[in-house]
Every structure is written in C-alpha cells, then in structure tokens.
Write an enzyme that holds these catalytic residues in place. Structure first.
Site, mmCIF file in Angstrom:
data_model
loop_
_atom_site.group_PDB
_atom_site.id
_atom_site.type_symbol
_atom_site.label_atom_id
_atom_site.label_comp_id
_atom_site.label_asym_id
_atom_site.label_seq_id
_atom_site.Cartn_x
_atom_site.Cartn_y
_atom_site.Cartn_z
ATOM 1 N N HIS A 219 -67.065 -76.444 -41.409
ATOM 2 C CA HIS A 219 -67.837 -75.473 -40.626
ATOM 3 C C HIS A 219 -67.039 -74.933 -39.442
ATOM 4 C CE1 HIS A 219 -68.337 -78.342 -37.324
ATOM 5 N NE2 HIS A 219 -68.537 -79.261 -38.262
ATOM 6 N N GLU B 123 -72.131 -84.841 -42.330
ATOM 7 C CA GLU B 123 -71.042 -85.580 -41.678
ATOM 8 C C GLU B 123 -71.360 -87.078 -41.646
ATOM 9 O OE1 GLU B 123 -68.145 -86.158 -41.188
ATOM 10 O OE2 GLU B 123 -67.481 -84.869 -39.529
#
Length: 203
Positions: free
Chosen positions: A11, A87
């Site tokens: 990202h 994550e």
C-alpha cells in the site's frame, strides 16, 4: 488451473508510516502522499496489464483497499477483499514508535530487528504465522485462475513473509530481502519448477 504470475503490491504511505509508528492491523488510511503514490503505481501497472486477464484481491484494511482501487478503476476490474492479506498483528506495539518499543520491549524488539521469528507486542503474531496466513490466501486466489495475472495488494511485512513461504525458503531468512517500500511491488512467476521471484521493489 493457476495464474501465470502474481504481483504483490504494498500500500501507499500513511501518516503512521511517515512518523515511523507500527501499524499492524490498525486501520489507517492513506495520507495525501500515499494517495499520489497509489495513483502512480496504478499508472505504471496499467501500462503492463491493460488488455490482459487480471484478478485483483486486497487486504480489507483501508490503506491497502484504497491502493487497490486506484488500479482496479483503471483496469475496470473488481477488488475482492480478503482479511488474510492483512499485516502482521503487532499486538501492543501498534501505534507506538520504535523508540517507545525499544524502551518497553528491548529484548523482543532487538530479536525482531535481527529477523528472528518472535511474537510481536506480546499478544500479536509471529512473522511465520502471518506469512502462512497471507501465502495461503494468495495460493487459493491464484489457483482459481486458469491464466493471467493475480494482483494482491497488502502490507510490507505480511507480503515479504508470504514470498519466503511461496519460494519454500527454509529458516525464514528475513533480512535476506529489504522491506517492500510504499506503493512498490514484487513479481513472482509460476513455472514447472514452482514459484520464482523475478522482480522486487519495483515502482
């Protein structure tokens, strides 16, 4: 059935990236810099992928989903959200700076810095746990394709671990690869001898 290649995209930047705070699974949106990074990455990947078969999946956390949608809009494809691409959960480290973590968890942080497979923040995940979680999602999605490119948008730690898992690399040599930078990507080719890392930290 399987995809020909997989592109793993980290990202764009967030305010927590900019201030060096551990994000983990805390849902932080892109900042203005990150929005611009996502657009530039979308432009670069569009030039490579336009006219080809593409499937796109993303972590459901905002920073990844925003990055994915920038490219999906250009390619006119849908984005499937998969929480397995999140994550590494960093437990009590989330929201804290490295200095704060060093003060509160000096031994664990040093072990983490050296690439060891420690549990983050006391009650978070280990790198290997997150890697297997993320890799299993990638494998499931790519096996649902009969050709083309699977794009997975996610997070630096989980994606790096997934790469080691997909390559079958023993002993989790974490520091053998530098971290994926914001809005950069890695590419794996799928051949008769298994997965091969062909490009890394591309922008």
């Amino acid at each position: 059935m399987t995809a020909d290649r997989v592109i793993l995209v980290r990202h764009g930047r967030t305010t927590w990236n900019a201030t060096a705070r551990f994000q983990g699974q805390t849902d932080i949106a892109l900042d203005d810099v990150g929005v611009g990074q996502a657009r530039r990455t979308a432009d670069a990947l569009y030039d490579q992928l336009v006219g080809t078969q593409v499937r796109m999946v993303s972590s459901d956390l905002s920073r990844a989903a925003q990055t994915a949608r920038a490219l999906a809009t250009k390619l006119h494809v849908e984005v499937d959200l998969d929480p397995r691409l999140r994550e590494i959960s960093a437990g009590e480290w989330e929201g804290r700076t490295r200095d704060e973590i060093t003060e509160g968890w000096p031994e664990d942080f040093e072990a983490w810095r050296l690439g060891r497979d420690v549990r983050l923040g006391g009650n978070g995940e280990t790198r290997s746990e997150a890697a297997e979680r993320c890799a299993s999602a990638i494998i499931e999605h790519e096996k649902a394709m009969d050709e083309g490119t699977l794009i997975c948008v996610g997070h630096g730690g989980a994606l790096r671990g997934a790469i080691f898992s997909l390559l079958g690399t023993p002993d989790w040599p974490w520091n053998a690869l530098e971290g994926l930078r914001n809005a950069h990507w890695a590419e794996l080719q799928n051949g008769n001898r298994g997965w091969r890392l062909s490009r890394y930290n591309v922008s």
